[in-house]
Design a protein around this motif. Sequence first.
Motif, PDB file in Angstrom:
ATOM      1  N   TYR A  65      -7.724 -40.979   0.499  1.00  0.00           N
ATOM      2  CA  TYR A  65      -8.005 -42.203  -0.244  1.00  0.00           C
ATOM      3  C   TYR A  65      -8.695 -43.230   0.651  1.00  0.00           C
ATOM      4  O   TYR A  65      -8.442 -43.285   1.855  1.00  0.00           O
ATOM      5  CB  TYR A  65      -6.693 -42.752  -0.801  1.00  0.00           C
ATOM      6  N   SER A 126      -8.019 -38.399  -4.476  1.00  0.00           N
ATOM      7  CA  SER A 126      -8.633 -39.221  -5.509  1.00  0.00           C
ATOM      8  C   SER A 126      -9.990 -38.653  -5.927  1.00  0.00           C
ATOM      9  O   SER A 126     -10.270 -38.464  -7.102  1.00  0.00           O
ATOM     10  CB  SER A 126      -8.789 -40.653  -5.005  1.00  0.00           C
ATOM     11  N   SER A 129     -10.336 -34.704  -7.451  1.00  0.00           N
ATOM     12  CA  SER A 129      -8.902 -34.539  -7.685  1.00  0.00           C
ATOM     13  C   SER A 129      -8.472 -33.136  -7.258  1.00  0.00           C
ATOM     14  O   SER A 129      -8.767 -32.158  -7.933  1.00  0.00           O
ATOM     15  CB  SER A 129      -8.584 -34.767  -9.157  1.00  0.00           C
ATOM     16  N   HIS A 154      -1.419 -40.901  -5.989  1.00  0.00           N
ATOM     17  CA  HIS A 154      -1.769 -40.375  -7.302  1.00  0.00           C
ATOM     18  C   HIS A 154      -0.756 -39.373  -7.840  1.00  0.00           C
ATOM     19  O   HIS A 154      -1.007 -38.699  -8.830  1.00  0.00           O
ATOM     20  CB  HIS A 154      -3.158 -39.729  -7.248  1.00  0.00           C
TER      21      HIS A 154
END
Length: 201
Positions: A65, A126, A129, A154
Amino acid sequence: MNYHRDLVPALTKKARDTVTKYLSVPKLAERDFSFCCVTPALFSVMESITFDDEHDCIVTTDCIYHSLVDTLEYYKLTKKVRVHVVETPPNATQDTIFEAFQASLDELRKDTGVVVKLAVFDHISSKPSVVFPARRMCEFCRILGIPTLVDAAHVPGTLRERDISVEDLGPTFYAVTFHKWCNALRPTGGLWVNRAEIEER
């Protein structure tokens, strides 16, 4: 004042209760789960690691991320820490991700001048995915004596509740966000600390 006095604490408690249940945090271990924003949580983990010289290394992947990218860049500049990035294979599977991670760490360990102080990776990345084999990666690092920081921003709301237990996953540190998934105020989150592993070290 009612908002800050009554509503905020209630939302915070609800978020904490929801996530500790979701992560299967045992009642007796709730003290190991701190309620804090994710970015300060990441920095607090980094500050807990002693970086001695330029040979110290942090291992990460190319799918982390952006807040984590920024954090690592800061430490590269200020602490002169080496950051080794493991590339995620095309059309990655759980097996190919783990094999790339394992091979990269094995290669690093051949360099006697390098000391891996921390492994940092997402549980679910992120962009793109990708679900990483966090349990296997944590277990491999634990065998090598390398602490792990798993960014799980997430995870809440993505993995089914029965598929995750933070103790079974075995990270040293596990960071989650609340505001995306638990109707909490932005930007709230939490940090699981594996106190038993740290005391053992």
